[in-house]
Enzyme design. Structure first.
Site, PDB file in Angstrom:
ATOM      1  N   GLY A  25       0.813  -1.215   0.000  1.00  0.00           N
ATOM      2  CA  GLY A  25       0.000   0.000   0.000  1.00  0.00           C
ATOM      3  C   GLY A  25       0.844   1.262   0.000  1.00  0.00           C
TER       4      GLY A  25
ATOM      5  N   ASP B 295       0.543  -8.823   1.242  1.00  0.00           N
ATOM      6  CA  ASP B 295      -0.556  -7.960   0.794  1.00  0.00           C
ATOM      7  C   ASP B 295      -1.536  -8.762  -0.048  1.00  0.00           C
ATOM      8  OD1 ASP B 295      -1.990  -5.605  -0.484  1.00  0.00           O
ATOM      9  OD2 ASP B 295      -0.430  -4.549   0.615  1.00  0.00           O
TER      10      ASP B 295
ATOM     11  N   ASP C 175      -4.223 -12.814   2.339  1.00  0.00           N
ATOM     12  CA  ASP C 175      -5.227 -12.014   3.046  1.00  0.00           C
ATOM     13  C   ASP C 175      -5.071 -12.294   4.540  1.00  0.00           C
ATOM     14  OD1 ASP C 175      -7.623 -11.268   4.341  1.00  0.00           O
ATOM     15  OD2 ASP C 175      -8.718 -11.384   2.437  1.00  0.00           O
TER      16      ASP C 175
ATOM     17  N   TYR D  54     -14.580   0.723   9.974  1.00  0.00           N
ATOM     18  CA  TYR D  54     -13.165   1.101  10.092  1.00  0.00           C
ATOM     19  C   TYR D  54     -12.852   1.535  11.523  1.00  0.00           C
ATOM     20  CZ  TYR D  54      -8.787   3.565   8.900  1.00  0.00           C
ATOM     21  OH  TYR D  54      -7.483   4.002   8.833  1.00  0.00           O
TER      22      TYR D  54
ATOM     23  N   THR E 190      -2.170  11.217   6.579  1.00  0.00           N
ATOM     24  CA  THR E 190      -0.820  11.245   5.999  1.00  0.00           C
ATOM     25  C   THR E 190      -0.944  11.215   4.477  1.00  0.00           C
ATOM     26  OG1 THR E 190       0.068  10.176   7.943  1.00  0.00           O
ATOM     27  CG2 THR E 190       1.412  10.065   5.972  1.00  0.00           C
TER      28      THR E 190
ATOM     29  N   ARG F  61      -9.214  10.007  -1.122  1.00  0.00           N
ATOM     30  CA  ARG F  61      -8.790  10.848   0.003  1.00  0.00           C
ATOM     31  C   ARG F  61      -8.542  12.275  -0.482  1.00  0.00           C
ATOM     32  NH1 ARG F  61      -4.803   6.890   3.378  1.00  0.00           N
ATOM     33  NH2 ARG F  61      -4.561   5.830   1.396  1.00  0.00           N
TER      34      ARG F  61
HETATM   35  P1  NAD Z   1      -3.524   1.641   1.668  1.00  0.00           P
HETATM   36  O1  NAD Z   1      -4.935   1.293   1.362  1.00  0.00           O
HETATM   37  O2  NAD Z   1      -2.689   2.244   0.596  1.00  0.00           O
HETATM   38  O3  NAD Z   1      -2.726   0.375   2.231  1.00  0.00           O
HETATM   39  C1  NAD Z   1      -3.328  -0.702   2.881  1.00  0.00           C
HETATM   40  C2  NAD Z   1      -2.737  -1.975   2.327  1.00  0.00           C
HETATM   41  O4  NAD Z   1      -3.319  -3.108   3.003  1.00  0.00           O
HETATM   42  C3  NAD Z   1      -3.049  -2.153   0.839  1.00  0.00           C
HETATM   43  O5  NAD Z   1      -1.887  -2.541   0.154  1.00  0.00           O
HETATM   44  C4  NAD Z   1      -4.097  -3.275   0.823  1.00  0.00           C
HETATM   45  O6  NAD Z   1      -4.098  -4.010  -0.376  1.00  0.00           O
HETATM   46  C5  NAD Z   1      -3.684  -4.083   2.035  1.00  0.00           C
HETATM   47  N1  NAD Z   1      -4.787  -4.881   2.599  1.00  0.00           N
HETATM   48  C6  NAD Z   1      -6.053  -4.493   2.849  1.00  0.00           C
HETATM   49  N2  NAD Z   1      -6.753  -5.513   3.368  1.00  0.00           N
HETATM   50  C7  NAD Z   1      -5.896  -6.565   3.458  1.00  0.00           C
HETATM   51  C8  NAD Z   1      -6.031  -7.905   3.911  1.00  0.00           C
HETATM   52  N3  NAD Z   1      -7.200  -8.377   4.389  1.00  0.00           N
HETATM   53  N4  NAD Z   1      -4.947  -8.735   3.838  1.00  0.00           N
HETATM   54  C9  NAD Z   1      -3.761  -8.276   3.346  1.00  0.00           C
HETATM   55  N5  NAD Z   1      -3.582  -7.024   2.903  1.00  0.00           N
HETATM   56  C10 NAD Z   1      -4.642  -6.174   2.964  1.00  0.00           C
HETATM   57  O7  NAD Z   1      -3.568   2.614   2.951  1.00  0.00           O
HETATM   58  P2  NAD Z   1      -2.410   3.368   3.710  1.00  0.00           P
HETATM   59  O8  NAD Z   1      -2.724   4.809   3.690  1.00  0.00           O
HETATM   60  O9  NAD Z   1      -1.087   2.909   3.238  1.00  0.00           O
HETATM   61  O10 NAD Z   1      -2.667   2.861   5.205  1.00  0.00           O
HETATM   62  C11 NAD Z   1      -1.879   1.848   5.792  1.00  0.00           C
HETATM   63  C12 NAD Z   1      -2.347   1.630   7.229  1.00  0.00           C
HETATM   64  O11 NAD Z   1      -2.239   2.843   7.967  1.00  0.00           O
HETATM   65  C13 NAD Z   1      -3.801   1.184   7.328  1.00  0.00           C
HETATM   66  O12 NAD Z   1      -3.924   0.224   8.340  1.00  0.00           O
HETATM   67  C14 NAD Z   1      -4.530   2.450   7.727  1.00  0.00           C
HETATM   68  O13 NAD Z   1      -5.686   2.176   8.487  1.00  0.00           O
HETATM   69  C15 NAD Z   1      -3.482   3.161   8.564  1.00  0.00           C
HETATM   70  N6  NAD Z   1      -3.692   4.611   8.576  1.00  0.00           N
HETATM   71  C16 NAD Z   1      -3.396   5.361   7.469  1.00  0.00           C
HETATM   72  C17 NAD Z   1      -3.629   6.722   7.495  1.00  0.00           C
HETATM   73  C18 NAD Z   1      -3.300   7.604   6.326  1.00  0.00           C
HETATM   74  O14 NAD Z   1      -3.575   8.806   6.382  1.00  0.00           O
HETATM   75  N7  NAD Z   1      -2.689   7.139   5.266  1.00  0.00           N
HETATM   76  C19 NAD Z   1      -4.192   7.324   8.636  1.00  0.00           C
HETATM   77  C20 NAD Z   1      -4.507   6.511   9.728  1.00  0.00           C
HETATM   78  C21 NAD Z   1      -4.236   5.157   9.691  1.00  0.00           C
HETATM   79  N1  UDP Z   2     -12.984  15.735   1.354  1.00  0.00           N
HETATM   80  C1  UDP Z   2     -13.397  16.725   0.480  1.00  0.00           C
HETATM   81  N2  UDP Z   2     -13.306  16.472  -0.857  1.00  0.00           N
HETATM   82  C2  UDP Z   2     -12.813  15.310  -1.365  1.00  0.00           C
HETATM   83  C3  UDP Z   2     -12.380  14.299  -0.457  1.00  0.00           C
HETATM   84  C4  UDP Z   2     -12.499  14.552   0.907  1.00  0.00           C
HETATM   85  O1  UDP Z   2     -13.838  17.813   0.888  1.00  0.00           O
HETATM   86  O2  UDP Z   2     -12.753  15.174  -2.606  1.00  0.00           O
HETATM   87  C5  UDP Z   2     -13.061  16.019   2.804  1.00  0.00           C
HETATM   88  C6  UDP Z   2     -13.758  14.941   3.641  1.00  0.00           C
HETATM   89  O3  UDP Z   2     -15.151  15.161   3.680  1.00  0.00           O
HETATM   90  C7  UDP Z   2     -13.098  15.132   4.995  1.00  0.00           C
HETATM   91  C8  UDP Z   2     -11.667  15.569   4.638  1.00  0.00           C
HETATM   92  O4  UDP Z   2     -11.724  16.057   3.310  1.00  0.00           O
HETATM   93  O5  UDP Z   2     -13.719  16.175   5.703  1.00  0.00           O
HETATM   94  C9  UDP Z   2     -10.650  14.437   4.728  1.00  0.00           C
HETATM   95  O6  UDP Z   2     -11.150  13.351   3.992  1.00  0.00           O
HETATM   96  P1  UDP Z   2     -10.329  12.005   3.741  1.00  0.00           P
HETATM   97  O7  UDP Z   2     -11.246  11.074   3.022  1.00  0.00           O
HETATM   98  O8  UDP Z   2      -9.027  12.320   3.110  1.00  0.00           O
HETATM   99  O9  UDP Z   2      -9.965  11.431   5.186  1.00  0.00           O
HETATM  100  P2  UDP Z   2     -10.718  11.362   6.603  1.00  0.00           P
HETATM  101  O10 UDP Z   2      -9.873  12.248   7.459  1.00  0.00           O
HETATM  102  O11 UDP Z   2     -12.123  11.875   6.512  1.00  0.00           O
HETATM  103  O12 UDP Z   2     -10.656   9.915   6.936  1.00  0.00           O
END
Ligand code: NAD
Ligand code: UDP
Length: 314
Positions: free
Chosen positions: A14, A35, A60, A147, A177, A188
Site C-alpha cells: 500500500g 498484501d 489475506d 473502520y 498522511t 482521500r
Molecule cells: P492503503 O490502502 O494504501 O494500504 C493498505 C494496504 O493493506 C493495501 O496494500 C491493501 O491491499 C492491504 N490490505 C487491505 N486488506 C488486506 C487484507 N485483508 N490482507 C492483506 N492485505 C490487505 O492505505 P495506507 O494509507 O497505506 O494505510 C496503511 C495503514 O495505515 C492502514 O492500516 C490504515 O488504516 C493506517 N492509517 C493510514 C492513514 C493515512 O492517512 N494514510 C491514517 C490513519 C491510519
Molecule cells: N474531502 C473533500 N473532498 C474530497 C475528499 C475529501 O472535501 O474530494 C473532505 C472529507 O469530507 C473530509 C476531509 O476532506 O472532511 C478528509 O477526507 P479524507 O477522506 O481524506 O480522510 P478522513 O480524514 O475523513 O478519513
C-alpha cells in the site's frame, strides 16, 4: 550489520507500507511484504522485487499464516473511506481477524508487533487537540464504523495480548498522511484535490470546507514508525503520530490551487455521514517518548506530492 532482522510488513503493497518496506531495506533489514492487493498495488513495490532482501507474499490477513520473522508491522487495512466502505464486513474482518492472526505469530515467536491504528478511534472528537487519554466519540453503527470500531477492537486485542500473554506491542495512532504513491482514485482529500487541480477539473469540497484536518508527510511518519518499533519493551503506546499543523479543507484546496497554478473552480458537494468536524494531534507523547516530531511542512510536502502526480500524468 549486527542488528539485521527479517521484518514482516502486512499491507506492504500500500501507500504507507511501500515506503516502510523501502526504509527497512535501506536500513539493511530483510523484508517480507504481505498484501492481498485490495487497495495496494504491485506498482508500489515493483522497484523492490529485484532486491534480494525483499520477498512478496500475496495473502489475506483474515486467514492464518506461518512465517518466521523478527518483528511485524501491521498496516493491512484499506484507509480511504471510499475503499473501506466498499466491503465493510471485510474491513472489520481485516482489522479484527487480521490482528488476531498477526498477534498469534508475535506470541509464538516472542517478537514485537506494531499496529497502524488511527485518529479515527477518536471519532468526531469533543476534546481538541486529541490526546491519547481521550476515549473518543465514535458512532458504533454508522457507515464509518467498520473502520473506526474495527481499529478500536484491534487496539483492544493488542492490549489484551500484551496484558494476558506478554506480547510486546507498539500501537501508533496515525493522523491523515499524504505523499507519493497515494492512489489517484483513492478518494482521500489530498490525492483528490491534486488530481483535480492537475486536470483543471472542479475541486470537490465536501460541505462548506470548514472542517479541519492535520496532514503529515509520509517520510516523517515512517521515521516515527521506525523510532517507535525501536523503543524498549515497556513502551506500548498508544502514541499519536501526525503533524499538528491544522488546516481547513478550504485552505488545503487553496494551497493546492496556488502551487499547481490550476484553473480549477471550487465546487461544494454533500458532506459524507459522520465526517469529523476537526482533527489535530497532540504529539507531546511522541516528542517525549520517541524524540520525534515532523519536519516537512504542508507546503513542502504538497510540492513533492504534486511533483509525483505530475510525473505519473505526464
Ligand atoms: P492503503 O490502502 O494504501 O494500504 C493498505 C494496504 O493493506 C493495501 O496494500 C491493501 O491491499 C492491504 N490490505 C487491505 N486488506 C488486506 C487484507 N485483508 N490482507 C492483506 N492485505 C490487505 O492505505 P495506507 O494509507 O497505506 O494505510 C496503511 C495503514 O495505515 C492502514 O492500516 C490504515 O488504516 C493506517 N492509517 C493510514 C492513514 C493515512 O492517512 N494514510 C491514517 C490513519 C491510519
Ligand atoms: N474531502 C473533500 N473532498 C474530497 C475528499 C475529501 O472535501 O474530494 C473532505 C472529507 O469530507 C473530509 C476531509 O476532506 O472532511 C478528509 O477526507 P479524507 O477522506 O481524506 O480522510 P478522513 O480524514 O475523513 O478519513
Amino acid at each position: 550489520m549486527p542488528n539485521k532482522q527479517t521484518i514482516l510488513v502486512a499491507g506492504g503493497g500500500g501507500f504507507l507500507g511501500s515506503h516502510l518496506c523501502e526504509r527497512l531495506l535501506a536500513d539493511g533489514h530483510d523484508v517480507i511484504c504481505l498484501d492481498n492487493f485490495f487497495t495496494g498495488s504491485k506498482e508500489n513495490i515493483r522497484h523492490l522485487l529485484s532486491n534480494p532482501g525483499f520477498e512478496l507474499i500475496r495473502h489475506d490477513i483474515t486467514w492464518p499464516l506461518y512465517v518466521e520473522v523478527d518483528a511485524i508491522y501491521n498496516l493491512a487495512c484499506p484507509a480511504s473511506p471510499v475503499h473501506y466502505q466498499h466491503d465493510p464486513i471485510q474491513t472489520t474482518k481485516t482489522s479484527v481477524m487480521g490482528a488476531i492472526n498477526l498477534l498469534g505469530i508475535a506470541k509464538r515467536l516472542n517478537i514485537p508487533i506494531f499496529q497502524a491504528s488511527t485518529s479515527e478511534v477518536y471519532g468526531n472528537p469533543t476534546v481538541h487537540p486529541q490526546i491519547e487519554e481521550y476515549w473518543g466519540n465514535v458512532n458504533p453503527i454508522g457507515t464509518r464504523s467498520c473502520y473506526d470500531e474495527g481499529k478500536r477492537c484491534a487496539e483492544t486485542l493488542f492490549f489484551d495480548y500484551h496484558r494476558q500473554l506478554g506480547v510486546s506491542i507498539k500501537v501508533a495512532r496515525i493522523f491523515n498522511t499524504y505523499g507519493p504513491r497515494m492512489q489517484a482514485n483513492d478518494g482521500r482529500v489530498v490525492s483528490n484535490f491534486i488530481v483535480q487541480a492537475l486536470k483543471d477539473d472542479d475541486i470537490t469540497i465536501y460541505g462548506d470546507g470548514s472542517q479541519t484536518r492535520s496532514f503529515c508527510y509520509v517520510d516523517d511518519l515512517v521515521e516515527g514508525f521506525v523510532k517507535m518499533m525501536n523503543t524498549p519493551e515497556e513502551v506500548t503506546g498508544p502514541i499519536n503520530l501526525g503533524n499538528p499543523g491544522e488546516f481547513t479543507i478550504l485552505e488545503l484546496a487553496e494551497k493546492i490551487l496556488e502551487i499547481t497554478g490550476s484553473e480549477s473552480k471550487i465546487i461544494h458537494r454533500e458532506l459524507p455521514a459522520d465526517d469529523p468536524t476537526r482533527r489535530r494531534p497532540n504529539i507531546t507523547k511522541a516528542e517525549n517518548t520517541l524524540g520525534w516530531s515532523p519536519e516537512i511542512d504542508l507546503n513542502e510536502g504538497l510540492k513533492r506530492t504534486i511533483a509525483y502526480f505530475s510525473s505519473i500524468f505526464s
